[in-house]
Design a protein around this motif. Structure first.
Motif, short mmCIF file in Angstrom:
data_model
loop_
_atom_site.label_atom_id
_atom_site.label_comp_id
_atom_site.label_asym_id
_atom_site.label_seq_id
_atom_site.Cartn_x
_atom_site.Cartn_y
_atom_site.Cartn_z
N GLY A 1 48.86 46.73 81.71
CA GLY A 1 50.08 46.44 82.45
C GLY A 1 50.09 47.21 83.76
N PRO A 2 51.19 47.84 84.11
CA PRO A 2 51.28 48.54 85.39
C PRO A 2 50.65 49.92 85.40
CG PRO A 2 53.36 48.74 84.24
CD PRO A 2 52.49 47.84 83.39
N LEU A 3 50.29 50.45 84.22
CA LEU A 3 49.84 51.84 84.09
C LEU A 3 48.32 51.94 84.03
CD1 LEU A 3 50.53 54.87 83.62
CD2 LEU A 3 50.54 54.33 81.15
N GLY A 4 47.79 52.90 84.76
CA GLY A 4 46.37 53.20 84.70
C GLY A 4 46.14 54.69 84.56
N LEU A 5 45.17 55.08 83.72
CA LEU A 5 44.82 56.48 83.51
C LEU A 5 43.31 56.62 83.53
CD1 LEU A 5 47.21 57.26 80.51
CD2 LEU A 5 47.60 57.88 82.91
N ALA A 6 42.83 57.77 83.98
CA ALA A 6 41.39 58.00 84.00
C ALA A 6 41.10 59.48 83.82
CB ALA A 6 40.78 57.53 85.32
N LYS B 1 31.94 69.02 87.80
CA LYS B 1 33.21 68.45 88.25
C LYS B 1 33.92 67.80 87.08
CE LYS B 1 32.17 67.57 93.13
NZ LYS B 1 31.02 68.51 93.18
N ALA B 2 35.24 67.92 87.04
CA ALA B 2 36.06 67.26 86.02
C ALA B 2 37.30 66.72 86.71
CB ALA B 2 36.45 68.23 84.91
N THR B 3 37.79 65.56 86.24
CA THR B 3 38.88 64.90 86.96
C THR B 3 39.85 64.20 86.02
OG1 THR B 3 39.35 63.37 88.78
CG2 THR B 3 37.66 62.72 87.24
N VAL B 4 41.09 64.08 86.47
CA VAL B 4 42.09 63.23 85.84
C VAL B 4 42.80 62.47 86.94
CG1 VAL B 4 42.47 64.70 83.81
CG2 VAL B 4 43.82 65.09 85.90
N ALA B 5 43.22 61.24 86.67
CA ALA B 5 43.89 60.42 87.67
C ALA B 5 44.83 59.45 86.99
CB ALA B 5 42.86 59.65 88.52
N ALA B 6 45.80 58.95 87.76
CA ALA B 6 46.77 58.00 87.22
C ALA B 6 47.21 57.05 88.33
CB ALA B 6 47.98 58.73 86.64
N SER B 7 47.66 55.86 87.92
CA SER B 7 48.20 54.89 88.88
C SER B 7 49.33 54.12 88.20
CB SER B 7 47.11 53.92 89.34
OG SER B 7 46.68 53.08 88.28
N TYR B 8 50.21 53.58 89.04
CA TYR B 8 51.31 52.77 88.51
C TYR B 8 51.63 51.69 89.54
CZ TYR B 8 55.40 51.47 85.83
OH TYR B 8 56.30 50.77 85.06
N THR B 9 51.74 50.46 89.07
CA THR B 9 52.02 49.31 89.94
C THR B 9 53.42 48.78 89.68
OG1 THR B 9 49.68 48.68 89.92
CG2 THR B 9 51.25 47.00 90.61
N PHE B 10 54.17 48.57 90.75
CA PHE B 10 55.49 47.96 90.62
C PHE B 10 55.70 47.02 91.79
CE2 PHE B 10 55.72 52.14 92.44
CZ PHE B 10 56.51 52.01 93.56
N GLY B 11 55.86 45.73 91.46
CA GLY B 11 56.01 44.74 92.50
C GLY B 11 54.79 44.70 93.41
N PRO B 12 55.00 44.71 94.72
CA PRO B 12 53.88 44.64 95.66
C PRO B 12 53.26 46.01 95.96
CG PRO B 12 55.93 44.60 96.87
CD PRO B 12 56.31 44.63 95.40
N ALA B 13 53.69 47.06 95.27
CA ALA B 13 53.23 48.42 95.57
C ALA B 13 52.46 49.02 94.40
CB ALA B 13 54.42 49.31 95.92
N LYS B 14 51.52 49.87 94.74
CA LYS B 14 50.77 50.62 93.74
C LYS B 14 50.62 52.05 94.24
CE LYS B 14 46.30 50.86 91.33
NZ LYS B 14 44.95 50.24 91.17
N VAL B 15 51.03 53.03 93.42
CA VAL B 15 50.86 54.44 93.76
C VAL B 15 49.81 55.04 92.85
CG1 VAL B 15 53.21 54.71 94.64
CG2 VAL B 15 52.75 55.10 92.21
N MET B 16 49.05 55.98 93.37
CA MET B 16 48.00 56.59 92.56
C MET B 16 47.69 57.98 93.09
SD MET B 16 45.12 54.07 94.09
CE MET B 16 46.43 52.89 94.49
N GLY B 17 47.12 58.78 92.22
CA GLY B 17 46.76 60.14 92.61
C GLY B 17 45.91 60.77 91.55
N GLY B 18 45.36 61.95 91.85
CA GLY B 18 44.51 62.61 90.89
C GLY B 18 44.17 64.03 91.29
N TYR B 19 43.46 64.68 90.38
CA TYR B 19 43.01 66.07 90.56
C TYR B 19 41.57 66.17 90.10
CZ TYR B 19 42.10 70.88 89.08
OH TYR B 19 41.52 72.12 88.89
N ARG B 20 40.77 66.90 90.90
CA ARG B 20 39.38 67.14 90.54
C ARG B 20 39.06 68.63 90.61
NH1 ARG B 20 36.21 69.78 93.16
NH2 ARG B 20 36.04 68.50 95.06
N TRP B 21 38.62 69.20 89.48
CA TRP B 21 38.17 70.60 89.42
C TRP B 21 36.69 70.65 89.72
CZ3 TRP B 21 34.36 72.51 86.19
CH2 TRP B 21 34.26 73.90 86.07
N GLY B 22 36.24 71.64 90.49
CA GLY B 22 34.83 71.74 90.82
C GLY B 22 34.32 73.16 90.80
#
Length: 389
Positions: free
Chosen positions: A223-228, A249-270
């Motif tokens: 659906g609208p939710l994404g995780l990584a 390196k290790a990472t986590v990220a997420a995204s969310y879609t609503f209507g015509p917009a999608k927001v996303m972001g994440g963090y990477r440890w190195g």
């Protein structure tokens, strides 16, 4: 279309491939832009005594703005028993000069062959993307845009690796990935007085660990939710045959879609360690951005990146680099679009290229994004056209 027909005709002329003709696809991207960038210096190497020189503005034509210019062949064949043979050959090139990218490799972007099962997943062997890089593809606001996306800082200069065996499994909304490289084939030159050569081809007799790499990742998209989440480790040669380091390196990220917009972001440890186990690099990288489809033809993208540098070759007083990028993309058709890209970076060059990345992006693109002596910021603006076939 004529090019695709010609390629298929040549395949039909070869008896060994005639049976697989319908599964072979020719594809590609031609992307070109004109760019202005300020405060540019030379890449600091031994040739210029690690001095980037005075600041200058550059006006140049570039191949690859939103996408790297490329052409490729991809195919599958049903071999029975629920299995398919698969392959991909993808060549990156400079559209402005007609030369090959990826250090002159013929198929430097991807080159692999393998087997695919509808229930068990896919195993491929060859030059491939790392698991973490592939997992984050849907969580990059600019979709890994070639020109200003800090891919190397985020996923490492080893985001493509030679001699790799890779597993990909699709289980409902979950995609699982894992890979191992016997030798990444990546070598980074000495780029500053405190740095040393890093990497090599690998597969050295009696030194199995040297220049090997491995990683794993997983994504969940429903659906609208994404995780990584993902992990990547590269064990590059440090110096001239001294031994192998450990770059993690290790990472986590997420995204969310609503209507015509999608927001996303994440963090990477190195964390990077030399052959003796001493820390030579430690940072925390963050990104946040959004896509907004204004109309079916017009799309906007905004992305912000920030890197907290905790240790860089023994220094703990390095200014933290950050960058903001904006992309406006207008589709003239399903295949052709025009775009405007702009980015501003502080405490590093565009794409956040610096000693921390061994200027790998500048070397790869063939255009310097190294900050000139005494400079702390860089601005770039590009206008381009892209055609997909």
């Amino acid at each position: 279309m004529k090019l695709k027909q010609a390629a298929l005709a040549s395949l039909l002329a070869c008896p060994a491939l005639a049976g697989a003709q319908s599964s072979v696809t020719l594809y590609g991207v031609a992307d070109m832009n004109v760019e202005y960038v300020n405060h540019v210096g030379a890449i600091p190497t031994a040739a210029n005594q690690f001095n980037p020189g005075p600041a200058a503005s550059a006006y140049r034509m570039n191949s690859g703005g939103l996408s790297g210019s490329r052409w490729g062949l991809r195919g599958t064949e049903d071999v029975g028993g629920g299995l398919k043979g698969v392959f991909a050959l993808e060549s990156g090139f400079n559209l402005d000069t007609g030369t090959l990218q990826q250090s002159g490799r013929l198929f430097g972007r991807q080159a692999y062959v393998g087997l695919q099962s509808a229930t068990l997943g896919q195993v491929t062997l060859g030059r491939q993307y790392t698991s973490m890089f592939e997992a984050l593809a849907n969580f990059s606001p600019t979709a890994y845009a070639t020109q200003y996306e800090p891919i190397v800082l985020q996923s490492g200069a080893n985001f493509r690796e030679d001699n790799t065996i890779k597993y990909t499994g699709q289980f409902g909304p979950v995609t699982a990935l894992a890979h191992f490289s016997f030798g990444t084939g990546l070598a980074l030159p000495q780029t500053a007085g405190v740095a040393i050569p890093v990497g090599g081809n690998g597969e050295v007799p009696g030194a199995f660990r040297r220049d090997s790499a491995y990683g794993a990742a997983a994504t969940y998209i429903a659906g609208p939710l994404g995780l990584a989440l993902g992990y990547d480790q590269w064990n590059p040669t440090i110096g001239i045959g001294i031994g192998s380091g450990t770059f993690k390196k290790a990472t986590v990220a997420a995204s969310y879609t609503f209507g015509p917009a999608k927001v996303m972001g994440g963090y990477r440890w190195g964390q990077n360690k030399n052959a003796a186990g001493a820390v030579i690099g430690r940072d925390d990288f963050y990104w946040l951005g959004a896509n907004y489809q204004v109309t079916p033809a017009l799309g906007l993208t905004l992305e912000y990146n920030y890197d907290t540098v905790r240790n860089l070759y023994g220094s703990t007083q390095v200014a933290n680099p950050w960058q903001v990028a904006l992309v406006t993309d207008y589709n003239l058709s399903k295949r052709t679009d025009v775009y405007l890209s702009a980015a501003f970076a502080k405490n590093a060059g565009l794409t956040l290229d610096s000693v921390a990345t061994a200027y790998a992006t500048s070397f790869s693109l063939g255009n310097s994004y190294a900050l000139a002596s005494g400079q702390r910021s860089m601005l770039g603006v590009a206008v381009g056209v892209r055609h997909k076939f």
